[in-house]
Enzyme design. Sequence first.
Site, mmCIF file in Angstrom:
data_model
loop_
_atom_site.group_PDB
_atom_site.id
_atom_site.type_symbol
_atom_site.label_atom_id
_atom_site.label_comp_id
_atom_site.label_asym_id
_atom_site.label_seq_id
_atom_site.Cartn_x
_atom_site.Cartn_y
_atom_site.Cartn_z
ATOM 1 N N HIS A 1 0.858 -1.196 0.000
ATOM 2 C CA HIS A 1 0.000 0.000 0.000
ATOM 3 C C HIS A 1 0.890 1.241 0.000
ATOM 4 O O HIS A 1 1.945 1.257 0.615
ATOM 5 C CB HIS A 1 -0.896 0.016 1.252
ATOM 6 C CG HIS A 1 -2.080 0.904 1.125
ATOM 7 N ND1 HIS A 1 -2.023 2.247 1.358
ATOM 8 C CD2 HIS A 1 -3.348 0.634 0.755
ATOM 9 C CE1 HIS A 1 -3.222 2.781 1.160
ATOM 10 N NE2 HIS A 1 -4.044 1.825 0.789
ATOM 11 N N ASP B 1 -7.876 -5.488 0.175
ATOM 12 C CA ASP B 1 -8.316 -6.406 -0.884
ATOM 13 C C ASP B 1 -7.891 -7.842 -0.652
ATOM 14 O O ASP B 1 -8.225 -8.714 -1.461
ATOM 15 C CB ASP B 1 -7.761 -5.912 -2.230
ATOM 16 C CG ASP B 1 -8.379 -4.574 -2.618
ATOM 17 O OD1 ASP B 1 -7.630 -3.618 -2.887
ATOM 18 O OD2 ASP B 1 -9.627 -4.481 -2.586
HETATM 19 C C1 SDX Z 1 -6.332 -0.101 -2.780
HETATM 20 O O1 SDX Z 1 -4.559 4.411 -1.976
HETATM 21 C C2 SDX Z 1 -5.508 3.808 -1.324
HETATM 22 O O2 SDX Z 1 -5.913 4.207 -0.253
HETATM 23 C C3 SDX Z 1 -6.113 2.612 -2.040
HETATM 24 C C4 SDX Z 1 -7.096 1.764 -1.256
HETATM 25 C C5 SDX Z 1 -8.382 2.514 -0.963
HETATM 26 O O3 SDX Z 1 -9.081 2.129 -0.019
HETATM 27 O O4 SDX Z 1 -8.728 3.429 -1.786
HETATM 28 O O5 SDX Z 1 -6.494 1.352 -0.035
HETATM 29 C C6 SDX Z 1 -7.494 0.515 -2.059
HETATM 30 O O6 SDX Z 1 -6.113 0.232 -3.914
HETATM 31 C C7 SDX Z 1 -5.441 -1.061 -2.037
HETATM 32 C C8 SDX Z 1 -4.228 -1.553 -2.895
HETATM 33 C C9 SDX Z 1 -4.710 -2.671 -3.803
HETATM 34 N N1 SDX Z 1 -3.670 -3.035 -4.785
HETATM 35 C C10 SDX Z 1 -3.002 -4.213 -4.687
HETATM 36 O O7 SDX Z 1 -3.127 -5.009 -3.755
HETATM 37 C C11 SDX Z 1 -2.081 -4.495 -5.868
HETATM 38 C C12 SDX Z 1 -0.719 -5.029 -5.362
HETATM 39 N N2 SDX Z 1 -0.036 -3.908 -4.670
HETATM 40 C C13 SDX Z 1 0.734 -3.039 -5.429
HETATM 41 O O8 SDX Z 1 0.766 -3.057 -6.770
HETATM 42 C C14 SDX Z 1 1.317 -1.831 -4.681
HETATM 43 O O9 SDX Z 1 1.650 -2.248 -3.418
HETATM 44 C C15 SDX Z 1 0.440 -0.611 -4.609
HETATM 45 C C16 SDX Z 1 -0.005 -0.184 -5.964
HETATM 46 C C17 SDX Z 1 -0.756 -0.872 -3.765
HETATM 47 C C18 SDX Z 1 1.264 0.505 -3.971
HETATM 48 O O10 SDX Z 1 2.281 0.815 -4.850
HETATM 49 P P1 SDX Z 1 3.350 1.987 -4.527
HETATM 50 O O11 SDX Z 1 3.004 2.690 -3.275
HETATM 51 O O12 SDX Z 1 3.531 2.803 -5.748
HETATM 52 O O13 SDX Z 1 4.630 1.183 -4.185
HETATM 53 P P2 SDX Z 1 5.627 0.628 -5.276
HETATM 54 O O14 SDX Z 1 4.856 0.055 -6.419
HETATM 55 O O15 SDX Z 1 6.635 1.696 -5.560
HETATM 56 O O16 SDX Z 1 6.317 -0.578 -4.477
HETATM 57 C C19 SDX Z 1 7.376 -0.313 -3.581
HETATM 58 C C20 SDX Z 1 8.238 -1.558 -3.700
HETATM 59 C C21 SDX Z 1 8.577 -1.906 -5.155
HETATM 60 O O17 SDX Z 1 9.849 -2.573 -5.157
HETATM 61 P P3 SDX Z 1 11.152 -1.664 -5.582
HETATM 62 O O18 SDX Z 1 10.864 -1.128 -6.976
HETATM 63 O O19 SDX Z 1 11.272 -0.566 -4.532
HETATM 64 O O20 SDX Z 1 12.277 -2.666 -5.563
HETATM 65 O O21 SDX Z 1 7.518 -2.697 -3.187
HETATM 66 C C22 SDX Z 1 7.299 -3.633 -4.237
HETATM 67 C C23 SDX Z 1 7.529 -2.922 -5.548
HETATM 68 O O22 SDX Z 1 8.004 -3.822 -6.552
HETATM 69 N N3 SDX Z 1 5.919 -4.079 -4.120
HETATM 70 C C24 SDX Z 1 5.513 -5.330 -4.226
HETATM 71 C C25 SDX Z 1 4.131 -5.291 -3.996
HETATM 72 N N4 SDX Z 1 3.752 -4.029 -3.792
HETATM 73 C C26 SDX Z 1 4.852 -3.285 -3.872
HETATM 74 N N5 SDX Z 1 6.167 -6.469 -4.482
HETATM 75 C C27 SDX Z 1 5.425 -7.601 -4.518
HETATM 76 N N6 SDX Z 1 4.083 -7.660 -4.304
HETATM 77 C C28 SDX Z 1 3.413 -6.511 -4.049
HETATM 78 N N7 SDX Z 1 2.113 -6.550 -3.851
#
Ligand code: SDX
Length: 431
Positions: free
Chosen positions: A308, A366
């Site tokens: 998140h 989720d």
């Molecule tokens: C919702 O914003 C809100 O409030 C949203 C929400 C709401 O109520 O409105 O809470 C609802 O959207 C919840 C999130 C649902 N999405 C997912 O579950 C999809 C999987 N998660 C991600 O794709 C990710 O964690 C996000 C999109 C939720 C957040 O992404 P960020 O904040 O942009 O973080 P990032 O993508 O930059 O990740 C940081 C690091 C990265 O590695 P590096 O590039 O630093 O090496 O963490 C890794 C990412 O690769 N990473 C993950 C991961 N999520 C982040 N690695 C593996 N699995 C994951 N799920």
Amino acid sequence: MTETQKTAKLSLNGQDYELPIFSPTAGPDVLDIRKLYAQAGVFTYDPGFTSTASCDSTITFIDGGKGELLHRGYPIDQLASQSHYLEVCYLLLYGELPTATQLEDFEARVTRHTMVHEQMHNFFRGFRRDAHPMATLVGVVGAMSAFYHDSTDISDPWQREVASIRLIAKLPTIAAMAYKYSIGQPFVYPRNDLDYAANFLHMCFSVPAEDYNVNPILSRAMDRIFTLHADHEQNASTSTVRLASSSGANPFACIAAGIACLWGPAHGGANQACLEMLKEIGTVDRIPEFIARAKDKDDPFRLMGFGHRVYKNTDPRATVLKQSADEVLELLGVEDNPLLQVAKELEQTALNDPYFKEKKLFPNVDFYSGIILEAMGFPTSMFTPIFALSRTVGWISQWKEMIADPQNKIGRPRQLYLGQTARDYVDIENR
Ligand code: SDX
């Protein structure tokens, strides 16, 4: 916000600039950069808005480090266990918990707006039966502005109020119609003798051929899911609604824009993607394979329902949903649901893995919601529509707050331009 005497000093090109600092009632201070471009001729650069406050708000506060979520100051776990969705709607919309009389009046107003214009039934006939219900929802909600002209003038507080009630009341009806259309069953009209959650279950699962009695356990679980998804400060879909509203677009068009944004798998679409991932994993012995894929930089796979932008601790909504999953599945006699076992084992494996610990990746809202929704009888394609109907009150509350803000102006970000500088046109024979 509290204007402090504190300022931040910026030294740039031999000039010093004082940036005012505002202190919130909770959360980090903010630097006021509204005059920066006019004074210093520079933009700030923040793709994805990781360090940018787009507005001030009094509705929802998240402390990502503590895993805390407050709606008008009330913790989400207390609201989920002691309140109910329409009362939370009232709180989000008007800022205080209602008295018994206020709540009765609000529920009566919502109840009497649950039907949609009969002509809207024809909209559905234009879609393929196998259209994703989110596609139908975007289309039909956007089309509401074609029917409810008397609540599209956003400068009129009364029309804003009517539009708010209409959207909160009609989204469950439209979502249920999208579901019924997708399975070839007749639309079911709302019933005024049922509460909000029971009415939605009735409209989704009853058929004209026989009586349908709403299971109170499912109705309570449904209401709790609505409450847990109601608002979440300036997430992507809420920011979409605010930006669309800043141009003066009508509320139905703005909520349709929010629904479209929520659909993405990185946002509200993650609940569907998460359950599909759990099904693909299938058994606990395949968890290590998927954890390895999630950690592999060369593999685009991510653990859906994990991570998140704000929470760097467990999402408090996930904690409540995990408890609810145990309760609902046990009460339905499916406590040994293999997906729940895979989810719990996957959570423990990830939480003990150095990669997830270091990146502070925890289960989010989720991760468990889909398991409950599937046990309740919903197909995965209905998971995000349920998120959308739950979040409508949050979008509307943020929309109302923004429209009423005297500082409200059209949102228009700038850019870091890396393209070609000016050059002359070249005739095709000279290229
Ligand atoms: C919702 O914003 C809100 O409030 C949203 C929400 C709401 O109520 O409105 O809470 C609802 O959207 C919840 C999130 C649902 N999405 C997912 O579950 C999809 C999987 N998660 C991600 O794709 C990710 O964690 C996000 C999109 C939720 C957040 O992404 P960020 O904040 O942009 O973080 P990032 O993508 O930059 O990740 C940081 C690091 C990265 O590695 P590096 O590039 O630093 O090496 O963490 C890794 C990412 O690769 N990473 C993950 C991961 N999520 C982040 N690695 C593996 N699995 C994951 N799920």
